[in-house]
Design a protein around this motif. Structure first.
Motif, short mmCIF file in Angstrom:
data_model
loop_
_atom_site.label_atom_id
_atom_site.label_comp_id
_atom_site.label_asym_id
_atom_site.label_seq_id
_atom_site.Cartn_x
_atom_site.Cartn_y
_atom_site.Cartn_z
N ALA A 124 0.82 -1.50 0.27
CA ALA A 124 0.09 0.21 -0.35
C ALA A 124 1.01 1.21 -0.06
CB ALA A 124 -0.78 0.13 1.17
N ILE A 125 2.23 1.49 0.54
CA ILE A 125 3.27 2.99 1.03
C ILE A 125 3.86 2.69 -0.49
CG2 ILE A 125 5.14 3.16 1.61
CD1 ILE A 125 4.59 1.70 4.53
N ILE A 126 3.68 1.25 -1.19
CA ILE A 126 4.50 1.71 -2.65
C ILE A 126 3.07 2.15 -3.59
CG2 ILE A 126 5.55 0.52 -4.14
CD1 ILE A 126 6.21 -1.66 -1.48
N ALA A 127 2.30 2.06 -3.37
CA ALA A 127 1.66 1.89 -4.44
C ALA A 127 0.85 3.15 -3.84
CB ALA A 127 -0.30 1.08 -4.15
N VAL A 128 0.76 4.23 -2.77
CA VAL A 128 -0.04 5.58 -2.76
C VAL A 128 2.01 5.96 -3.26
CG1 VAL A 128 0.27 6.77 -0.27
CG2 VAL A 128 -0.79 5.19 -0.66
N ALA A 129 2.64 6.09 -3.11
CA ALA A 129 3.46 6.69 -3.27
C ALA A 129 4.55 6.53 -4.78
CB ALA A 129 5.25 6.10 -3.28
N ALA A 130 4.01 5.60 -5.75
CA ALA A 130 3.49 5.60 -7.14
C ALA A 130 2.84 6.60 -7.63
CB ALA A 130 3.86 4.38 -7.66
N ALA A 131 1.56 6.78 -7.37
CA ALA A 131 0.73 7.31 -7.37
C ALA A 131 0.71 9.14 -7.21
CB ALA A 131 -0.87 7.77 -6.88
N ALA A 132 1.31 8.76 -6.29
CA ALA A 132 2.38 10.62 -5.98
C ALA A 132 3.14 10.72 -6.43
CB ALA A 132 2.83 10.67 -4.33
N SER A 133 4.33 9.87 -7.36
CA SER A 133 5.01 10.32 -8.55
C SER A 133 4.15 10.84 -9.94
CB SER A 133 6.24 9.20 -7.88
OG SER A 133 6.70 9.68 -9.29
N MET A 134 3.53 9.07 -9.92
CA MET A 134 2.77 9.79 -11.61
C MET A 134 1.90 11.11 -11.48
SD MET A 134 3.97 7.68 -12.88
CE MET A 134 3.70 6.76 -14.34
N ALA A 135 1.82 11.57 -10.09
CA ALA A 135 0.36 12.82 -9.74
C ALA A 135 1.38 13.79 -10.14
CB ALA A 135 -0.29 12.56 -8.84
N THR A 136 2.56 13.84 -9.80
CA THR A 136 3.64 15.25 -9.45
C THR A 136 4.83 15.55 -10.69
OG1 THR A 136 5.03 14.31 -7.98
CG2 THR A 136 3.51 15.33 -6.93
#
Length: 60
Positions: A13-25
């Motif tokens: 879950a932490i990796i998924a949130v970090a990947a989504a934040a990376s793609m969003a920014t």
């Protein structure tokens, strides 16, 4: 609730949130804009040769 039991789910879950934040920014680099047709170079290749006859095609 046993955290050790769900540590793999928490890590994913932490990796998924970090990947989504990376793609969003992430910023997208802008493509260069060509303002003049003089800046574009077109390479042209001319091939001149005689056609082979049927006998020349068969000969080794």
């Amino acid at each position: 609730m046993n955290i050790a039991k769900y540590i793999e789910v928490i890590a994913i879950a932490i990796i998924a949130v970090a990947a989504a934040a990376s793609m969003a920014t992430a910023s997208v680099p802008k493509a260069p804009v060509v303002t003049s047709a003089d800046a574009v170079t077109t390479h042209v290749v001319y091939v001149s040769a005689k056609r082979l006859s049927a006998a020349e095609k068969v000969a080794p």
